[in-house]
Design a protein around this motif. Structure first.
Motif, PDB file in Angstrom:
ATOM      1  N   LEU A 112       9.211  11.180 -12.732  1.00 24.33           N
ATOM      2  CA  LEU A 112       9.159  12.404 -13.323  1.00 24.33           C
ATOM      3  C   LEU A 112       7.773  12.765 -13.311  1.00 24.33           C
ATOM      4  O   LEU A 112       7.434  13.911 -13.222  1.00 24.33           O
ATOM      5  CB  LEU A 112       9.348  12.026 -14.946  1.00 24.33           C
ATOM      6  N   ALA A 113       6.989  11.926 -13.164  1.00 28.34           N
ATOM      7  CA  ALA A 113       5.246  12.072 -12.792  1.00 28.34           C
ATOM      8  C   ALA A 113       5.197  12.892 -11.633  1.00 28.34           C
ATOM      9  O   ALA A 113       4.325  13.837 -11.339  1.00 28.34           O
ATOM     10  CB  ALA A 113       4.582  11.033 -13.042  1.00 28.34           C
ATOM     11  N   GLY A 114       6.010  12.405 -10.635  1.00 28.40           N
ATOM     12  CA  GLY A 114       6.101  12.884  -9.269  1.00 28.40           C
ATOM     13  C   GLY A 114       6.483  14.206  -9.126  1.00 28.40           C
ATOM     14  O   GLY A 114       5.944  15.349  -8.647  1.00 28.40           O
ATOM     15  N   LEU A 115       7.580  14.412 -10.115  1.00 28.37           N
ATOM     16  CA  LEU A 115       8.138  15.927 -10.187  1.00 28.37           C
ATOM     17  C   LEU A 115       7.210  16.719 -10.833  1.00 28.37           C
ATOM     18  O   LEU A 115       7.037  17.841 -10.363  1.00 28.37           O
ATOM     19  CB  LEU A 115       9.607  15.992 -10.944  1.00 28.37           C
ATOM     20  N   GLY A 116       6.455  16.289 -12.035  1.00 24.70           N
ATOM     21  CA  GLY A 116       5.622  17.224 -12.780  1.00 24.70           C
ATOM     22  C   GLY A 116       4.380  17.677 -11.558  1.00 24.70           C
ATOM     23  O   GLY A 116       3.916  18.613 -11.645  1.00 24.70           O
TER      24      GLY A 116
END
Ligand code: C5P
Length: 208
Positions: A112-116
């Motif tokens: 999720l942090a990567g997508l953010g």
């Protein structure tokens, strides 16, 4: 659902997530006319109109998301991604007569942090959080640190909520508004409340 991280050829490190909340969100989004791909580690009955991409590990889930997310208007990460995985899974079955193994763990990528970090303008990212303490503070820091639009926080301490149950109680923390509490409801009703917030956020961002 939960990811399954191999320890050896037959054993995995898993968690208690059932996948029911993620399936309910996929079903509700498809019922509202969205084109939906469900990336899942579990085999529940596939909601009408939903395409399923079956994965096992956090690494497989990350690869699927990296492929699918750029073209998606909305990404909802309801999965219970393992935070740690065995560093060097054995390719054979570990044998009892070889003694008790020491299993060394390493962190998994935070999908999720990567997508953010790679979020494009107008895209809506939704994370989940299962917390027993300091729900608001933890959810708020996740909103900022993972650069997401909302965090759906399960109160795992409350009765009949979260893992395995058909019901849930959540608070939806928004990047641009006051938190919305959704009392104990079946997971499809929770999904509808989350989708309502996604639709409203998209409208605020200038999409319809
Ligand atoms: O930081 P925490 O694990 O509590 O955050 C939960 C949220 O982050 C969930 O939406 C979960 O799907 C996502 N997550 C992730 N990759 C990880 C761990 C969590 O995408 N390795």
């Amino acid at each position: 659902g939960g990811t399954r991280e191999p320890i050896d050829a037959v054993r995995v490190l898993a968690n208690r997530s059932s996948g029911k909340q993620g399936y309910a969100i996929a079903a509700e989004a498809a019922a509202r006319g969205a084109q939906v791909t469900l990336v899942s580690t579990v085999d529940l009955s596939v909601p009408a109109g939903v395409t399923v991409a079956r994965v096992d590990t956090a690494a497989e889930m990350q690869a699927a998301l990296e492929h699918l997310a750029p073209a998606s208007d909305v990404v909802v990460m309801a999965a219970a991604v393992a935070d740690f995985r065995p560093k060097a899974p054995a390719t054979h079955k570990l044998k009892k007569h070889d003694g008790v193994p020491e299993i060394v763990l390493e962190p998994t990528p935070d999908i999720l942090a990567g997508l953010g970090a790679g979020k494009r303008p107008g895209q809506v990212l939704v994370g989940f959080a299962a917390e027993t303490d300091d729900l608001a503070a933890n959810a708020t820091s996740k909103l900022v640190n993972k650069r997401v639009d909302m965090i759906v926080a399960n109160d795992v301490g409350a009765p009949a909520t979260g893992f395995g149950y058909d019901t849930n109680a959540v608070t939806i923390f928004l990047a641009d508004g006051d938190p919305v509490a959704v009392p104990l409801s079946d997971k499809r009703a929770i999904a509808a409340a989350v989708l309502d917030q996604i639709v409203a956020r998209r409208a605020r961002l200038g999409n319809n």
